[in-house]
Design a protein around this motif. Structure first.
Motif, short mmCIF file in Angstrom:
data_model
loop_
_atom_site.label_atom_id
_atom_site.label_comp_id
_atom_site.label_asym_id
_atom_site.label_seq_id
_atom_site.Cartn_x
_atom_site.Cartn_y
_atom_site.Cartn_z
N ARG A 268 -15.29 -5.58 -4.93
CA ARG A 268 -14.23 -6.56 -5.11
C ARG A 268 -14.39 -7.81 -4.25
NH1 ARG A 268 -9.64 -2.42 -4.26
NH2 ARG A 268 -11.32 -1.72 -2.92
N SER A 269 -14.67 -7.62 -2.93
CA SER A 269 -14.79 -8.83 -2.10
C SER A 269 -16.05 -9.62 -2.46
CB SER A 269 -14.73 -8.51 -0.62
OG SER A 269 -15.56 -7.44 -0.28
N GLU A 270 -17.13 -8.91 -2.78
CA GLU A 270 -18.36 -9.61 -3.16
C GLU A 270 -18.13 -10.44 -4.43
OE1 GLU A 270 -21.58 -7.47 -5.00
OE2 GLU A 270 -23.06 -8.47 -3.74
N ARG A 271 -17.49 -9.84 -5.42
CA ARG A 271 -17.23 -10.54 -6.68
C ARG A 271 -16.36 -11.76 -6.49
NH1 ARG A 271 -16.21 -5.90 -11.14
NH2 ARG A 271 -18.41 -5.57 -11.60
N ALA A 272 -15.38 -11.62 -5.58
CA ALA A 272 -14.45 -12.73 -5.37
C ALA A 272 -14.99 -13.72 -4.34
CB ALA A 272 -13.10 -12.18 -4.92
N GLY A 273 -16.14 -13.43 -3.76
CA GLY A 273 -16.72 -14.32 -2.76
C GLY A 273 -15.89 -14.41 -1.49
N ILE A 274 -15.29 -13.28 -1.11
CA ILE A 274 -14.39 -13.22 0.04
C ILE A 274 -15.13 -12.62 1.24
CG2 ILE A 274 -12.31 -12.05 0.89
CD1 ILE A 274 -11.35 -13.94 -1.13
N ASP A 275 -14.89 -13.18 2.44
CA ASP A 275 -15.59 -12.69 3.64
C ASP A 275 -15.05 -11.35 4.14
OD1 ASP A 275 -17.18 -15.06 3.88
OD2 ASP A 275 -15.42 -16.10 4.67
N ILE A 276 -13.72 -11.24 4.20
CA ILE A 276 -13.10 -10.07 4.83
C ILE A 276 -12.01 -9.49 3.93
CG2 ILE A 276 -11.74 -9.25 6.82
CD1 ILE A 276 -14.47 -10.14 7.77
N GLY A 277 -12.07 -8.19 3.68
CA GLY A 277 -11.00 -7.50 2.97
C GLY A 277 -10.07 -6.87 3.99
N ILE A 278 -8.79 -7.12 3.87
CA ILE A 278 -7.82 -6.52 4.78
C ILE A 278 -7.13 -5.39 4.01
CG2 ILE A 278 -5.73 -6.92 6.16
CD1 ILE A 278 -6.68 -9.89 6.36
N PHE B 158 -4.83 -9.46 11.44
CA PHE B 158 -6.16 -9.65 10.83
C PHE B 158 -6.22 -10.96 10.03
CE2 PHE B 158 -7.07 -4.82 10.77
CZ PHE B 158 -8.00 -4.92 11.79
N ALA B 159 -5.17 -11.22 9.25
CA ALA B 159 -5.16 -12.44 8.42
C ALA B 159 -5.17 -13.69 9.30
CB ALA B 159 -3.95 -12.42 7.49
N ASP B 160 -4.35 -13.68 10.36
CA ASP B 160 -4.31 -14.82 11.31
C ASP B 160 -5.68 -15.06 11.91
OD1 ASP B 160 -1.69 -15.25 11.00
OD2 ASP B 160 -1.05 -14.42 12.95
N VAL B 161 -6.28 -13.95 12.36
CA VAL B 161 -7.58 -14.05 13.01
C VAL B 161 -8.63 -14.60 12.03
CG1 VAL B 161 -9.49 -12.66 13.93
CG2 VAL B 161 -7.16 -12.29 14.76
N GLY C 81 -8.11 -18.22 11.59
CA GLY C 81 -8.55 -18.93 12.79
C GLY C 81 -10.07 -19.07 12.86
N LEU C 82 -10.77 -18.07 12.31
CA LEU C 82 -12.23 -18.09 12.35
C LEU C 82 -12.82 -18.77 11.11
CD1 LEU C 82 -12.88 -14.43 13.64
CD2 LEU C 82 -13.26 -16.52 14.92
N GLY C 83 -11.93 -19.22 10.22
CA GLY C 83 -12.40 -19.88 9.00
C GLY C 83 -13.03 -18.92 8.00
N LEU C 84 -12.56 -17.68 8.01
CA LEU C 84 -13.11 -16.68 7.08
C LEU C 84 -12.11 -16.42 5.96
CD1 LEU C 84 -14.44 -14.18 9.78
CD2 LEU C 84 -15.81 -15.75 8.38
N THR C 85 -12.61 -16.43 4.71
CA THR C 85 -11.73 -16.14 3.59
C THR C 85 -11.39 -14.66 3.62
OG1 THR C 85 -13.68 -15.87 2.21
CG2 THR C 85 -12.57 -18.00 2.12
N ASP D 267 -22.27 -11.05 7.47
CA ASP D 267 -20.96 -10.47 7.16
C ASP D 267 -20.57 -9.41 8.20
OD1 ASP D 267 -20.49 -12.01 4.89
OD2 ASP D 267 -21.57 -10.62 3.59
N CYS D 268 -21.56 -8.64 8.65
CA CYS D 268 -21.28 -7.63 9.68
C CYS D 268 -20.78 -8.31 10.95
CB CYS D 268 -22.54 -6.83 10.00
SG CYS D 268 -23.17 -5.86 8.62
N VAL D 269 -21.42 -9.41 11.32
CA VAL D 269 -21.04 -10.12 12.55
C VAL D 269 -19.65 -10.74 12.39
CG1 VAL D 269 -21.64 -12.03 14.09
CG2 VAL D 269 -23.43 -10.51 13.22
N ASN D 270 -19.39 -11.32 11.22
CA ASN D 270 -18.04 -11.85 10.95
C ASN D 270 -16.99 -10.75 11.14
OD1 ASN D 270 -18.86 -14.42 10.32
ND2 ASN D 270 -18.95 -14.05 8.11
#
Ligand SMILES: [Zn+2]
Length: 414
Positions: A201-211, A343-346, A349-353, A397-400
């Motif tokens: 899902r996150s790969e397909r949507a081009g999203i960095d982090i799934g919460i 998590f969403a705030d962070v 703040g880090l510029g991650l979708t 992505d792991c580092v993000n």
């Protein structure tokens, strides 16, 4: 985010070196690892983890359930502990990232906070839970820590009693110790986990982090469709009580029901056993292994009764008897709303979708739900692959994920 810490990042090179070393333990040669619980490779990975903890100047602890921890006393002595963790065990011929990434990242977070001499309101612990994958029991270490380990599960483990007894012996553990590994509830401030998504899902949507918002509930049954054995040549079709027909009709109908009326749920018939099981005998008995998952309690209950009704209907249609054996359930586990917001705030703040995701797979957080606030983040799995050697997540992505993990821990512990 506290200003003074908001620029803090994990040491990506150091984390990569740890990850690569860990991936070499139990490596299968095709990019995967085999570290099933209490195997030689699993014990070697734990030994490596202990050495990493000690060489980082962190305190090592093992509890009665064999959970391995790094402790960082960065808060007042009587402050509760924020757990960060995952698991070092794997499925047979599994991937390098499942569980391992979370443990390596948790340890890296502690190292980073330690070397920056940061004082917090909470103490931190990086934990490797025993047998997350359920080679022997399933969520064994986290259930024990949470005081939810059923003595029955040790007497009749899904991996076989003999294997459990031998494994515990190899790891220097005992049943009594496991049942005594419970931590006082007020000693736990929360549990955070970083994991690979194991889906697309996150790969397909081009999203960095799934919460993660919720870990789905899972329930399993054995359904026995009971008919009558007859000569497969001389018995007329209309005279047969064919258990195979009922079991198959149910399996097809269950798929239809879920796809039509429960789009957020999944159902699986993973096994059917025919008796007597011969070309020329009408099946007298079919045992069906049924498992289904749902994210909401109400939906879960409704799906359960719909599937059971369907099984009864299909049995009746073919003149069969139906025996229903309930095998176990895990309720859907809600993640803390506060932790999700952090998590969403962070991420922002880090510029991650980022996006909210339901976890269709089980995780240790389930054991701790209701005991302390829990939160989980996912990083994208390339092609959704997991539990296989081709499991892969881009290092970036792991580092993000690790940096989100670090900043969220800081924010929750400040
Ligand atoms: Zn895992």
């Amino acid at each position: 985010m506290t200003e003074s810490y908001s620029t803090l990042r994990v040491n990506a090179d150091r984390m990569l070196a740890s990850f690569i070393h860990l991936a070499s333990i139990g490596a299968t040669g095709d990019g995967g690892v085999s570290r099933v619980t209490f195997s030689e490779a699993h014990l070697a990975a734990r030994k490596w983890f202990r050495a990493e903890i000690e060489s980082a100047g962190l305190e090592f602890r093992m509890d009665g359930a064999g959970n391995h921890s790094a402790l960082l006393s960065c808060g007042p002595a009587d402050a509760p502990t924020l757990l960060l963790g995952s698991h070092l065990d794997s499925v047979p011929n599994g991937g390098r990232f499942d569980g391992a990434l979370g443990v390596v990242a948790a340890l890296e977070v502690l190292k980073t906070i330690k070397e920056n001499r940061i004082r917090l309101k909470l103490n931190l612990e990086a934990i490797d839970f025993t047998d997350e994958e359920g080679t022997l029991v399933g969520l064994l270490g986290s259930a024990a820590l949470a005081g939810r380990l059923d003595p029955e599960a040790l007497k009749n483990p899904r991996g076989g009693r003999q294997n459990l007894v031998e494994g515990m012996k190899r790891a220097g553990l005992s049943e009594e110790g496991m049942l005594k590994a419970t931590r006082p509830k007020n000693s736990l401030a929360g549990y955070l986990e970083l994991h690979i998504e194991q889906g697309k899902r996150s790969e397909r949507a081009g999203i960095d982090i799934g919460i993660v918002s919720v870990i789905v509930g899972i329930r399993s049954y054995r359904l026995s469709f009971i008919g009558r054995a007859d000569h497969a040549g001389s018995t007329l079709m209309e005279d047969r009580l064919d258990a195979g027909q009922g079991a198959s009709a149910f399996t097809l109908a269950a798929r239809e029901i879920v796809m039509r009326d429960f789009p957020n749920c999944v159902v699986n018939v993973g096994k059917m056993e025919f008796s007597p099981g011969a070309f020329n005998i009408v099946p007298a008995l079919v045992d069906v292994s049924l498992e289904f998952r749902a994210a909401g309690e109400e939906e879960f209950t409704r799906l359960d009764s719909t599937l059971m009704k369907c099984a009864e209907q299909e049995a009746r249609r073919f003149g069969l008897e139906l025996k229903i054996e309930f095998l176990g359930t895990h309720s859907p586990s809600l993640m803390s709303v506060n932790v999700q917001n952090v998590f969403a705030d962070v991420c922002n703040g880090l510029g991650l979708t980022n996006t909210s995701l339901v976890s269709g797979a089980g995780h240790d957080g389930q054991s701790l739900a209701g005991i302390c606030p829990i939160g989980m983040i996912f990083v994208p799995s390339v092609d959704g692959a997991s539990h296989a050697p081709r499991e892969f997540t881009k290092w970036e992505d792991c580092v993000n994920g690790a940096n989100v993990f670090l900043q969220a821990a800081l924010q929750l512990a400040t």
